[in-house]
Every structure is written in structure tokens, then in C-alpha cells.
Design a protein around this motif. Structure first.
Motif, PDB file in Angstrom:
ATOM      1  N   UNK A 138     -32.135 -34.415  67.754  1.00 44.22           N
ATOM      2  CA  UNK A 138     -32.809 -34.747  66.498  1.00 44.22           C
ATOM      3  C   UNK A 138     -34.308 -34.879  66.709  1.00 44.22           C
ATOM      4  N   UNK A 139     -35.074 -34.418  65.747  1.00 43.60           N
ATOM      5  CA  UNK A 139     -36.514 -34.611  65.711  1.00 43.60           C
ATOM      6  C   UNK A 139     -36.906 -34.991  64.298  1.00 43.60           C
ATOM      7  N   UNK A 140     -37.533 -36.161  64.146  1.00 41.75           N
ATOM      8  CA  UNK A 140     -37.974 -36.579  62.812  1.00 41.75           C
ATOM      9  C   UNK A 140     -38.987 -35.591  62.247  1.00 41.75           C
ATOM     10  N   UNK A 141     -39.886 -35.075  63.097  1.00 43.02           N
ATOM     11  CA  UNK A 141     -40.858 -34.092  62.622  1.00 43.02           C
ATOM     12  C   UNK A 141     -40.167 -32.783  62.232  1.00 43.02           C
ATOM     13  N   UNK A 142     -39.188 -32.370  63.024  1.00 40.91           N
ATOM     14  CA  UNK A 142     -38.456 -31.151  62.699  1.00 40.91           C
ATOM     15  C   UNK A 142     -37.778 -31.237  61.350  1.00 40.91           C
ATOM     16  N   UNK A 143     -37.415 -32.456  60.959  1.00 46.95           N
ATOM     17  CA  UNK A 143     -36.770 -32.653  59.676  1.00 46.95           C
ATOM     18  C   UNK A 143     -37.665 -32.378  58.482  1.00 46.95           C
ATOM     19  N   UNK A 144     -38.976 -32.272  58.709  1.00 45.80           N
ATOM     20  CA  UNK A 144     -39.906 -31.914  57.636  1.00 45.80           C
ATOM     21  C   UNK A 144     -40.026 -30.390  57.471  1.00 45.80           C
ATOM     22  N   UNK A 145     -39.513 -29.639  58.439  1.00 42.83           N
ATOM     23  CA  UNK A 145     -39.782 -28.194  58.477  1.00 42.83           C
ATOM     24  C   UNK A 145     -38.495 -27.367  58.459  1.00 42.83           C
ATOM     25  N   UNK A 146     -37.483 -27.875  57.773  1.00 45.40           N
ATOM     26  CA  UNK A 146     -36.225 -27.151  57.613  1.00 45.40           C
ATOM     27  C   UNK A 146     -35.611 -26.736  58.949  1.00 45.40           C
ATOM     28  N   UNK A 147     -35.759 -27.603  59.921  1.00 45.29           N
ATOM     29  CA  UNK A 147     -35.214 -27.322  61.244  1.00 45.29           C
ATOM     30  C   UNK A 147     -33.702 -27.529  61.287  1.00 45.29           C
ATOM     31  N   UNK A 148     -33.196 -28.473  60.469  1.00 46.74           N
ATOM     32  CA  UNK A 148     -31.798 -28.843  60.559  1.00 46.74           C
ATOM     33  C   UNK A 148     -31.080 -28.700  59.218  1.00 46.74           C
ATOM     34  N   UNK A 149     -29.841 -28.278  59.269  1.00 44.18           N
ATOM     35  CA  UNK A 149     -28.949 -28.444  58.122  1.00 44.18           C
ATOM     36  C   UNK A 149     -28.459 -29.885  58.110  1.00 44.18           C
ATOM     37  N   UNK A 175     -21.778 -25.172  49.812  1.00 45.07           N
ATOM     38  CA  UNK A 175     -23.044 -24.508  50.129  1.00 45.07           C
ATOM     39  C   UNK A 175     -23.863 -25.395  51.062  1.00 45.07           C
ATOM     40  N   UNK A 176     -24.403 -24.823  52.139  1.00 40.78           N
ATOM     41  CA  UNK A 176     -25.193 -25.639  53.073  1.00 40.78           C
ATOM     42  C   UNK A 176     -26.514 -26.061  52.447  1.00 40.78           C
ATOM     43  N   UNK A 177     -27.111 -27.109  53.028  1.00 37.33           N
ATOM     44  CA  UNK A 177     -28.408 -27.590  52.557  1.00 37.33           C
ATOM     45  C   UNK A 177     -29.195 -28.107  53.757  1.00 37.33           C
ATOM     46  N   UNK A 178     -30.515 -28.075  53.621  1.00 36.45           N
ATOM     47  CA  UNK A 178     -31.375 -28.559  54.690  1.00 36.45           C
ATOM     48  C   UNK A 178     -31.490 -30.081  54.644  1.00 36.45           C
ATOM     49  N   UNK A 179     -31.553 -30.669  55.810  1.00 42.38           N
ATOM     50  CA  UNK A 179     -31.911 -32.078  55.965  1.00 42.38           C
ATOM     51  C   UNK A 179     -33.419 -32.194  55.836  1.00 42.38           C
ATOM     52  N   UNK A 180     -33.893 -33.220  55.146  1.00 37.28           N
ATOM     53  CA  UNK A 180     -35.322 -33.471  55.037  1.00 37.28           C
ATOM     54  C   UNK A 180     -35.592 -34.926  55.381  1.00 37.28           C
ATOM     55  N   UNK A 181     -36.441 -35.143  56.370  1.00 31.03           N
ATOM     56  CA  UNK A 181     -36.719 -36.491  56.857  1.00 31.03           C
ATOM     57  C   UNK A 181     -37.201 -37.412  55.741  1.00 31.03           C
ATOM     58  N   UNK A 182     -37.878 -36.839  54.749  1.00 34.06           N
ATOM     59  CA  UNK A 182     -38.462 -37.654  53.685  1.00 34.06           C
ATOM     60  C   UNK A 182     -37.562 -37.766  52.466  1.00 34.06           C
ATOM     61  N   UNK A 183     -36.956 -36.676  52.027  1.00 34.35           N
ATOM     62  CA  UNK A 183     -36.302 -36.667  50.715  1.00 34.35           C
ATOM     63  C   UNK A 183     -34.784 -36.528  50.742  1.00 34.35           C
ATOM     64  N   UNK A 184     -34.206 -36.040  51.840  1.00 30.40           N
ATOM     65  CA  UNK A 184     -32.756 -35.844  51.905  1.00 30.40           C
ATOM     66  C   UNK A 184     -32.247 -36.359  53.237  1.00 30.40           C
ATOM     67  N   UNK A 185     -32.188 -37.685  53.347  1.00 32.53           N
ATOM     68  CA  UNK A 185     -31.782 -38.286  54.608  1.00 32.53           C
ATOM     69  C   UNK A 185     -30.705 -39.336  54.380  1.00 32.53           C
ATOM     70  N   UNK A 186     -30.339 -40.045  55.427  1.00 36.85           N
ATOM     71  CA  UNK A 186     -29.200 -40.962  55.351  1.00 36.85           C
ATOM     72  C   UNK A 186     -29.432 -42.124  54.400  1.00 36.85           C
ATOM     73  N   UNK A 187     -30.696 -42.494  54.169  1.00 34.03           N
ATOM     74  CA  UNK A 187     -31.000 -43.624  53.281  1.00 34.03           C
ATOM     75  C   UNK A 187     -31.172 -43.157  51.841  1.00 34.03           C
ATOM     76  N   UNK A 188     -31.876 -42.053  51.633  1.00 32.28           N
ATOM     77  CA  UNK A 188     -32.100 -41.597  50.266  1.00 32.28           C
ATOM     78  C   UNK A 188     -30.797 -41.198  49.585  1.00 32.28           C
ATOM     79  N   UNK A 189     -29.803 -40.734  50.365  1.00 29.72           N
ATOM     80  CA  UNK A 189     -28.539 -40.375  49.711  1.00 29.72           C
ATOM     81  C   UNK A 189     -27.843 -41.623  49.177  1.00 29.72           C
TER      82      UNK A 189
END
Length: 325
Positions: free
Chosen positions: A168-179, A232-246
């Protein structure tokens, strides 16, 4: 210009294919060009062409960004290899496939078990907020554990869908690195791996003030999220689509007036946000809730005990209180 340059740098770092040295060369070339253009513009010496090339590069990177698409077919890490599936749901009874029930000895040594589970939502009795800290007080992973009348617990956790060997990389989560993926798991798996195997510091709080229908509604909202991510898959986003915002987005479905708050982003303080909303055990100050809600030591002492869920809750305020009738 600085913000745009940093964004392109991150995009190159996390999305440019090829060996690592190639990414560093591309980043160095981009940084040199961006710095030269910025200085030239600031001194009114850049002329027309460097600025035009800079804007063109931004446009191309923006198109590249928009063309990035999430996938379901990568070589996934064991703990996120399967997608949670809602096999049946008639409004009350639900059958879930690919509930995780691993036995963990270490991060790299574990028994893989994906199981099918059935639940009667009329037997829902409680929901607990679980916070797991691994990098200081500001950042925590947020999970919700639902309790049933027969003593079973089911935990939902929105996580990055790591590829095998990926970290995991928090920065990578801003750049569509992870589903992203929604994991449903037994507490002996998903809580125990964090406290006993990864060495994280884990806290548990009983959520209060929900009627049975609201509790059921929160559970059903997770089923809806599972269906969406299965379809349908979706990207993880450190800011807007993460474990807390859900958790916030799903809770809004049963309580639309929930206010926005910085603690939705600084997730380590999400429990205090829940306290301020009045959904933690009333009549107990937050310092006491946090101190008695720290389950790390009890989880480690419980080990593989079949009564793990009961043992970690000993002394946690509000454990004998559930939802309203």
C-alpha cells in the motif's frame, strides 16, 4: 503551475510502465522542464513555445489519466483474491459467498479459506466501529463489525485490492494505482491479523442510537456496495474513496443530515467524530471510551481462542447495549 507539475510527477511515478530507472529518468526530465518553464514565466522570458508545450503536456497527461481503467483480472494477493458476492437476498435473509476466514501465522504464512455464510438480518443486534492504527495517531483503518443474536460477528472493510507482491502507498492512492475491494470477514481473521500479526494498535467502540431498521439499513448498504464492486471494478482513492469515507457515505443513506468534517480525511480521529455525533456509548467521556476500547492486548492474549470476539470485548463500554427494539 507547481500543483500541476507535482500531479504529473506523481502520475509518472505510479503509472509509467517499465523499469524503475525509466520512471526516474522521465521524472527528472519533467522536473527540469517544468522548473525551467516556471522560472521563465516568472521572469517573463519564457516566450510562447515553452508555455504551449507545458500546457500540451498537461493535456496529454490528463487524457492519459482519464483513459486509466480499473480491472478485475490482475494477479491479486491472497487476502483480496476473491470478490464478495451477494448470492441471495430476499430483504431479510442473505447468503454471501467469499467471506474471508483465513488462519494467519504471519503475513506470508496463512491458510486460505473463502467460505459461504448465511445471515438473518432480523437477528442483527449490534454494530461496532473498529479502528486499526499502523502509522501514528492521524491515520487508521476503519472497519464495521455487525453482531447477531447467535453470537456471530461479520466485519466489512473497504480495502485496496493489492496485486501479489504489491504494498500500500497513500500517495499511490491519489493516482489510480490501486483498485478497491469490499472484504467481509470473520473477526478471527480480519481483526486478529491486524492486532496479532501486523502489530497494529486496534480499538473497538459500540455504536449506539440506531433502531433495528437503521442497523439493518446500514448492513444492506454494504450489500449494495458489494454488488457494485462485483459488477464493475473501481479505483481506490486515498482522499475520496477509502475505508472511512465509505462508512460516512453508507451512514448518510440512513441519516442524510450527517455533517462533513475534517476527521473523515484524518481518519485516525474518526472515533471522535462519531462521539460528537452522539453514536458512541453515552455517559462515558471519550478518554475512557478510548482507553477501555483498546483491544490490542486482549486480542493478542486471546490468540486462536474460539471465544475471540467475546474476549476482546471484555470491559468495552456499552457491550450489553444494542439497538433499540
Amino acid at each position: 503551475m507547481l500543483v500541476a507539475a507535482l500531479w504529473v510527477t506523481g502520475l509518472l511515478a505510479y503509472q509509467l510502465p517499465g523499469p524503475g530507472w525509466l520512471r526516474w529518468v522521465a521524472i527528472a526530465a519533467w522536473a527540469g522542464f517544468a522548473l525551467t518553464t516556471a522560472v521563465g514565466v516568472a521572469r517573463a522570458r519564457a516566450g510562447r513555445w515553452p508555455g504551449a508545450v507545458y500546457v500540451g503536456a498537461l493535456v496529454l497527461c490528463g487524457v492519459w489519466w482519464l483513459l486509466l481503467t480499473p480491472r478485475q483480472d490482475r494477479v491479486w494477493a491472497d487476502d483480496v483474491a476473491q470478490r464478495l458476492k451477494v448470492v441471495e437476498f430476499d430483504g431479510t435473509h442473505v447468503v454471501l459467498d467469499n467471506v474471508r476466514n483465513f488462519t494467519w501465522r504471519s503475513e506470508d504464512d496463512h491458510d486460505v479459506h473463502w467460505v459461504r455464510r448465511s445471515y438473518d438480518l432480523d437477528q442483527l443486534r449490534s454494530a461496532d466501529l473498529v479502528m486499526s492504527y499502523w502509522m501514528g495517531p492521524m491515520i487508521a483503518h476503519t472497519l464495521i463489525s455487525f453482531g447477531f443474536a447467535d453470537g456471530r460477528q461479520l466485519v466489512f472493510s473497504l480495502e485496496i485490492r493489492k496485486e501479489r507482491g504489491e504494498s500500500f502507498s497513500a500517495l499511490g492512492g491519489f493516482f489510480r494505482k490501486f483498485e478497491m475491494t469490499l472484504v467481509a470477514a470473520e473477526e478471527t481473521d480480519i481483526i486478529r491479523v491486524r492486532s496479532n500479526v501486523r502489530g497494529e494498535d486496534v480499538y473497538l467502540y459500540r455504536l449506539q442510537g440506531m433502531t433495528r431498521e437503521q442497523l439493518k439499513g446500514l448492513f444492506v448498504s454494504y450489500l449494495g456496495e458489494a454488488r457494485k464492486l462485483d459488477a464493475a471494478p473501481a479505483f481506490y482513492n486515498t482522499l475520496t474513496s477509502n475505508c472511512t469515507t465509505i462508512v460516512y457515505e453508507l451512514a448518510k443513506q440512513i441519516a442524510p443530515g450527517l455533517p462533513l468534517d475534517y476527521r473523515l480525511l484524518v481518519s485516525g480521529y474518526f472515533a471522535e467524530y462519531a462521539r460528537d455525533l452522539g453514536v458512541l456509548t453515552p455517559g462515558v467521556d471519550f478518554a475512557t471510551l478510548k482507553a477501555r476500547g483498546r483491544i490490542t492486548d486482549r486480542a493478542r492474549a486471546a490468540g486462536n481462542d474460539p471465544a475471540f470476539s467475546q474476549l476482546i470485548r471484555q470491559g468495552v463500554p456499552g457491550m450489553h447495549q444494542g439497538t433499540a427494539p
